[in-house]
Design a protein around this motif. Structure first.
Motif: not given
Length: 92
Positions: A41-70
């Motif tokens: 699954v591409s990062q863009e596809e995963l972000a789209l499925k989650c309703g999360i912006d692709r750049s935010y998903m990238g920052s989660i994967e890089r360990g730059e975001q302390n993302t929430g439970l939802l």
């Protein structure tokens, strides 16, 4: 705390968490990336499925975001995993 002005200065990119690059965040991000790539699954596809912006998903994967439970729940669901499985893959 991030302000609208600092968000604009950052050109709309997510502002890193003060906990950016914490070992737990980088392990969690690496686990998401590993699970995503295993499912081809591409990062863009995963972000789209989650309703999360692709750049935010990238920052989660890089360990730059302390993302929430939802978001964690949405990511796990999009990867067809339980939250607990995602944590195990992340070696947390």
């Amino acid at each position: 705390m991030a302000t609208l002005a600092s968000y604009r200065e950052n050109r709309g990119m997510p502002i890193a968490s003060p906990h950016s690059k914490d070992k737990a965040l980088t392990a969690f991000g690496a686990g998401i990336r590993r699970a995503r790539k295993e499912r081809e699954v591409s990062q863009e596809e995963l972000a789209l499925k989650c309703g999360i912006d692709r750049s935010y998903m990238g920052s989660i994967e890089r360990g730059e975001q302390n993302t929430g439970l939802l978001h964690i729940a949405r990511i796990a669901k999009a990867l067809d995993m339980k939250i607990s499985e995602l944590m195990i893959v992340s070696k947390l």
